[in-house]
Motif scaffolding. Sequence first.
Motif, PDB file in Angstrom:
ATOM      1  N   LEU A 157     -21.348 -11.358 -24.399  1.00  0.00           N
ATOM      2  CA  LEU A 157     -20.234 -10.458 -24.703  1.00  0.00           C
ATOM      3  C   LEU A 157     -20.778  -9.143 -25.255  1.00  0.00           C
ATOM      4  O   LEU A 157     -20.411  -8.056 -24.822  1.00  0.00           O
ATOM      5  N   ARG A 158     -21.694  -9.263 -26.181  1.00  0.00           N
ATOM      6  CA  ARG A 158     -22.231  -8.060 -26.809  1.00  0.00           C
ATOM      7  C   ARG A 158     -23.073  -7.237 -25.832  1.00  0.00           C
ATOM      8  O   ARG A 158     -23.157  -6.020 -25.940  1.00  0.00           O
ATOM      9  N   ASN A 159     -23.703  -7.910 -24.883  1.00  0.00           N
ATOM     10  CA  ASN A 159     -24.484  -7.186 -23.879  1.00  0.00           C
ATOM     11  C   ASN A 159     -23.615  -6.590 -22.785  1.00  0.00           C
ATOM     12  O   ASN A 159     -24.119  -5.943 -21.885  1.00  0.00           O
ATOM     13  N   GLY A 160     -22.328  -6.890 -22.844  1.00  0.00           N
ATOM     14  CA  GLY A 160     -21.428  -6.346 -21.833  1.00  0.00           C
ATOM     15  C   GLY A 160     -21.494  -7.065 -20.506  1.00  0.00           C
ATOM     16  O   GLY A 160     -21.030  -6.548 -19.489  1.00  0.00           O
ATOM     17  N   GLN A 161     -22.089  -8.254 -20.469  1.00  0.00           N
ATOM     18  CA  GLN A 161     -22.155  -8.970 -19.199  1.00  0.00           C
ATOM     19  C   GLN A 161     -20.865  -9.715 -18.919  1.00  0.00           C
ATOM     20  O   GLN A 161     -20.583 -10.064 -17.778  1.00  0.00           O
ATOM     21  N   ILE A 162     -20.113  -9.995 -19.962  1.00  0.00           N
ATOM     22  CA  ILE A 162     -18.758 -10.506 -19.784  1.00  0.00           C
ATOM     23  C   ILE A 162     -17.848  -9.595 -20.587  1.00  0.00           C
ATOM     24  O   ILE A 162     -18.289  -8.951 -21.550  1.00  0.00           O
ATOM     25  N   SER A 163     -16.607  -9.508 -20.170  1.00  0.00           N
ATOM     26  CA  SER A 163     -15.705  -8.571 -20.834  1.00  0.00           C
ATOM     27  C   SER A 163     -14.919  -9.245 -21.942  1.00  0.00           C
ATOM     28  O   SER A 163     -14.403  -8.582 -22.834  1.00  0.00           O
ATOM     29  N   ALA A 164     -14.784 -10.542 -21.849  1.00  0.00           N
ATOM     30  CA  ALA A 164     -14.087 -11.262 -22.903  1.00  0.00           C
ATOM     31  C   ALA A 164     -14.683 -12.640 -22.989  1.00  0.00           C
ATOM     32  O   ALA A 164     -15.287 -13.122 -22.022  1.00  0.00           O
TER      33      ALA A 164
END
Lengths: 315, 298, 298, 280, 280
Positions: A157-164
Amino acid sequence: ADELETKVIRYQSSTGADVSPLELADALGYLAPITLERVGDVQGGPANLQAAATGQVDIASAFNGAVLNIVAAGAPLTSVVSWRGTNELTSPGLYALDDGKTNTARDLIGKKIGVNTLGANQEAVSSIYLAKGGLSPEEIKQVTFVPLPTPNVEQSLRNGQISAASLGFTFRDAALARGGIKALTRNVDLLGSYNDNTGVLRNDFIAKNPNTTKHLVSAIARAIAWSQQKEKEDKRAEVVEVYSKYLEAKGRGTGLAPLKYWQSLGIETEGGWIKKEDFAMWVGWLNSRGEVDGSALDLSKVYSNDFNPYWKGHE
Amino acid sequence: MSTVFPSSAVPAPAPKIALRVDRHSFRLRDAGGEEFVAISGVAIDVPAGEFLTIVGPSGCGKTTLLEILAGLASPTSGSLRIDGQEVTGPGLSRGIVFQQYALLPWRTALANIEFSLEAAGGLSRHERRDKARAALELVGLKGFEDRFPHELSGGMKQRVAIARSLVYEPDILLMDEPFGALDAQTREVLQQELLALWQRTRTTVVFITHSIDEAVYLGQRVAVMTSRPGRIKAMVDVDLPRADLDADIRAHPDFARYRHEIWDLLRGEVARARASATPTFWSDPTPPRERSQAAPSN
Amino acid sequence: MSTVFPSSAVPAPAPKIALRVDRHSFRLRDAGGEEFVAISGVAIDVPAGEFLTIVGPSGCGKTTLLEILAGLASPTSGSLRIDGQEVTGPGLSRGIVFQQYALLPWRTALANIEFSLEAAGGLSRHERRDKARAALELVGLKGFEDRFPHELSGGMKQRVAIARSLVYEPDILLMDEPFGALDAQTREVLQQELLALWQRTRTTVVFITHSIDEAVYLGQRVAVMTSRPGRIKAMVDVDLPRADLDADIRAHPDFARYRHEIWDLLRGEVARARASATPTFWSDPTPPRERSQAAPSN
Amino acid sequence: MSIIATDEGRAGFAAGAFASRLAAGLRLARGTLWKSASLLAVFALWELLPRLGLVDRVWFPPLSQVLGVLVQMARSGELQNHIAGSLVRSVTGFGLAVAVAVPLGLAIGWYARLRDFLTSALEFFRNTSALALLPVFILFLGIGEASKIGIVTFACFFPILLSTISGVKSVDPLLIKSARSLALSAPAIFTKIILPSAVPSVFTGFRLAAQSSILVLIAAEMVGATRGLGYLINYAQFNFLIPKMYAGILTIALIGLAVNQLLVTAERRLSRWRVPTSNA
Amino acid sequence: MSIIATDEGRAGFAAGAFASRLAAGLRLARGTLWKSASLLAVFALWELLPRLGLVDRVWFPPLSQVLGVLVQMARSGELQNHIAGSLVRSVTGFGLAVAVAVPLGLAIGWYARLRDFLTSALEFFRNTSALALLPVFILFLGIGEASKIGIVTFACFFPILLSTISGVKSVDPLLIKSARSLALSAPAIFTKIILPSAVPSVFTGFRLAAQSSILVLIAAEMVGATRGLGYLINYAQFNFLIPKMYAGILTIALIGLAVNQLLVTAERRLSRWRVPTSNA
Ligand SMILES: Nc1ncnc2c1ncn2[C@@H]1O[C@H](COP(=O)(O)OP(=O)(O)OP(=O)(O)O)[C@@H](O)[C@H]1O
Ligand SMILES: Nc1ncnc2c1ncn2[C@@H]1O[C@H](COP(=O)(O)OP(=O)(O)OP(=O)(O)O)[C@@H](O)[C@H]1O
Ligand SMILES: [Mg+2]
Ligand SMILES: [Mg+2]
């Protein structure tokens, strides 16, 4: 009391630090003369259901949607008592980075949502969130659920690989403590308080061991009722203490730290009797996946409150 | 690598090969790393274009010596100079025929010969093939081009190995009993071919053999080695008229004399090596047929 | 397996070995499964206790014949009888020395010899060891008991292989150029030992060699084979006084006669086999040293 | 479908072209039957055990039912989608592993100093379960294709490496001597001597690596995947779509068989020269 | 800790007992350092990456922290308990696999007809992912030890089988000829010729199998286990005890190293006769 047909019940414990009504009943001494045989730990409800359905264990618990699913697949199982629920205190939810990019369900179209296991509670509730957020079935299909190992959920999540990410229990608390994360929704906001997990027995087990079944379910129901009473009295610590001591006595005291965050079983009904709605609410979700036809299920055959002394015939 | 021999021992002009093996030893695996001295105090100078043959009892260190000459092994103590240059590794200027063929099992006879041409480089695929064919024909294996080594007889394998080292025409030819597995006639033909080749190209040849006849027939000089540890017992200069290959120099009166001289030099060595051998293991003097009927386990 | 030879060809009393190879062919892998006839129409009877030597040009089928005798290969068409019994597989009554040693690389020299005694059975560990030691000593390898094959010289390996097949005293000894890699002296010693053994035990021996001298010296009969496909060109009875091993029968006037006779028989064969061989691949008649300086790729 | 290469082409020996061809055909048919007999028996058991009620049909559906699902998935294109997803990952991962492990294995087998240096770290990683490392891979490579390909590469790497090293060790030292005597360069010795010698061993490594890649693909596609056969199996399993799960397993096995057959054929091509060891 | 056997004992050559022993000692020390250098580098990276903030400490704690947890677990006896649980499973599974796969591999490598018959079914199973089969194993063997040991056996079986077959194929045919000429029985040819020849290949199989057993153990101990290192890793992962998870991974790797060392030593013992292939 009638003679018990079986006095040993096989089950699998959960790898998460959560209070299990079955073990709580044992801790409170309600189960005697039945003894528990812990076969091992299990990761996730579906695997637990499979073990019960194939006769590896006698009792298992899982997300109600998964129970519907396995019964639809032909497994001879019946839910006999609620096991967990969602309320203000326990609700998991859908979380996103606090960077303003993801705020509503619409923002998730074409994006990924991280979940722990496929086919479980988190996935189902998230789908409902998307639907309530005004997404069409086609748009919902563009949202992908990505199963991830626990340690990777927050990081992805923090790496932006998933949005939620769907987070519950201690993971959420740990993530929130580090900041930068906000809730998109919580299950309780979406659906109110409801029971989401039930304990299941095999049909042939019930048929062969009617007395044991009754005793077992009653004991679990009593334990649930006891916990509900303590929660109401704001004496949660007592529940944690009883449960912790039990685990320590069984030599499983190593992972107790997260238990201190424990709030509630989340079960809404007294003694955990099962409402039709507990299952009915997932039929739509099941159908939307197109794998099984949930409408063909006779819900009254999926669960039974017959063994629960707290059930007074209400719907 | 230093040498214990005084440099004055090297005559001018520098020989093609100047070998000094002070000592060469093997470390044995099993006997707790015990050392085994295979060669001790060997000094050989080979002038360019010479044909030197080496004879010696089995196990005296001939193969070891040849491997040192090839640069495949470094003497434990000693040195090797080729054309005056200290040499430590193998080089294309030296071609070697191994005692045990060393053919590549996954290549056909022809491709095995091409192998050394590939290593030498400088030829087109087509040229290599033609040369290899000619070489196979020379050793009498026309028609066996496409055979894999395991489809050849022992002597045929050996002939392929010979062809392989002849074909790229190295400066120095090192041959370890190359004709050992050949019948007398094929052997004679190849001996003649080798001599013809040598006379034409003046290649320097070091040739190990077990046949004294062959040593005398081929060699301008014959080095006779002692048994373990290997030393050069004597260097016999063979002065026979080799210019006319068709003349039978084996019939030359001196031939028998050289033959005899070398035989005498060797005899003592072999006797020394086998001093105590007596056949004592046949427990039972009765003929085997009778015995085999009586013995329960046969 | 039927034979095309009329049974009347087998003389009574039944010989020790009765071999009929109508035809033996190999299937070539590469040439689209083409058939290669290695042996054609060979009939050999060996009486019990005979010492038969076989000579023939390289690649004529000697090894193949021996493998058929050993039962390692079945003739494509033909049969093998031992003591009158049809035989299809190998047996302990026949010992074989292979052209290429065939030592077990993971066993020491001594353990390699014990190997055949283990196969033969019937001896204690201790007896095996003693016999093996004696056999090693016989072939002049005392002190090399604990060496692994790769730590032995070529001739030493061959001697271990010889010792291995002698030590268990088979009824029939099949030997494929066993002395090929030995120096002349060691060879002579072992020839004498073999003869002594044979005379004492009356083992039946079939012995392949490339040396005509050796064939005449050892064999009561010499089979001369033709080149491909292999046939028996002639059977030469060698009648020499062998009773006294110390007498030098090589000096016997008949020795040279036999030698010459066999040489003549063979010569034609070799010439036929190599009819067209001409050394054509040396492209350049200049000496290699000059050439190597001029050539760019050397 | 063979564990090791068998030499077919022994047909056609007898005289009389037609009779011989007929006989050869019959022999070939009989041979094929014999060669498939054990697999057919497995399939028969798979069909019969659940039909006869010896195992629970729900968890172990008969083969025919699984095939039905398979056909249906193939019709809808779902199957092809999953296959494509997995193939890309395993082929890329396998290819990367081959590209790194074979040269490294040759070098390690050859250069003692390099071997001494690298061995400790390589052995450390080799003995770390790829499954346990999954979170670490995701940590460093993200949840996308990179981490999946990475873990397949990781899993394929070591069987190829070890088999290559073992192949180098089994090269006949005399052949190396002979190559060195020709002053062949190290790369030439590799390609002309060591590689051909090591072929059977290297191919065994390839075949084990292909198997490993299948093994970890299931695990890799457990996380962060939205298609692929591993994803299909997981998904089906968690949603109790049992026949679908078996359809996934069967598909993987069939693809594995095909890949294996490819490797066996390639190896046979490369080692036609080999003397057959076995007795008939 | 070596991928392939290296010959130590080259020490002690020079004259002068003490000087020689000193020199040998120094050389040995230098050799050991060189041999551990790459692993030490990995460990250093593990310590430094998180400490320098190049990766997130929470997800990738420095080695020292992991070691701290390890020591603590060892003190409480928890670690030993998990190790014991896993060792029983993997040793039993591995042992069963060896007991079946080595003889079967020898037989398959040798008897062409048996090979033809078994190959199709074996290849089919080989290419089925052990992980995907986990539910099937549980179905047939129950959720207890039997299914865990079963899946380890399954995973170890094929590397050993394939390597053994490959070993048989690489036996020098001349040696077999020589054994046959001595009328050796088939079992004797196996034990005296084929097995010694196949040792390096078989051991490569063992080492790959040991690795496989580690791999699937993690998966097997995901279901129905109450102890074991796989259980520990799962449990720690699920409960967010990241350093503990790494402690489990590290322990498995170290045990793997030890087992590997054992196998390498055993192999070296069995192939002392081998001519070293590599150059210095
Ligand atoms: N496996 C095989 N495949 C094809 N051809 C073979 C095979 N083995 C032998 N041959 C051929 O059969 C013929 C006879 O071979 P054999 O080894 O018996 O010869 P030989 O008389 O022993 O020769 P040498 O004296 O050179 O050892 C040769 O032409 C050889 O090429
Ligand atoms: N790798 C090795 N390890 C130990 N000893 C060895 C090794 N190689 C050779 N030797 C020994 O060195 C001595 C000389 O061997 P070499 O092969 O040079 O003999 P050779 O003169 O060629 O004998 P042959 O005529 O029998 O081939 C022998 O005693 C042999 O046992
Ligand atoms: Mg030699
Ligand atoms: Mg021969």
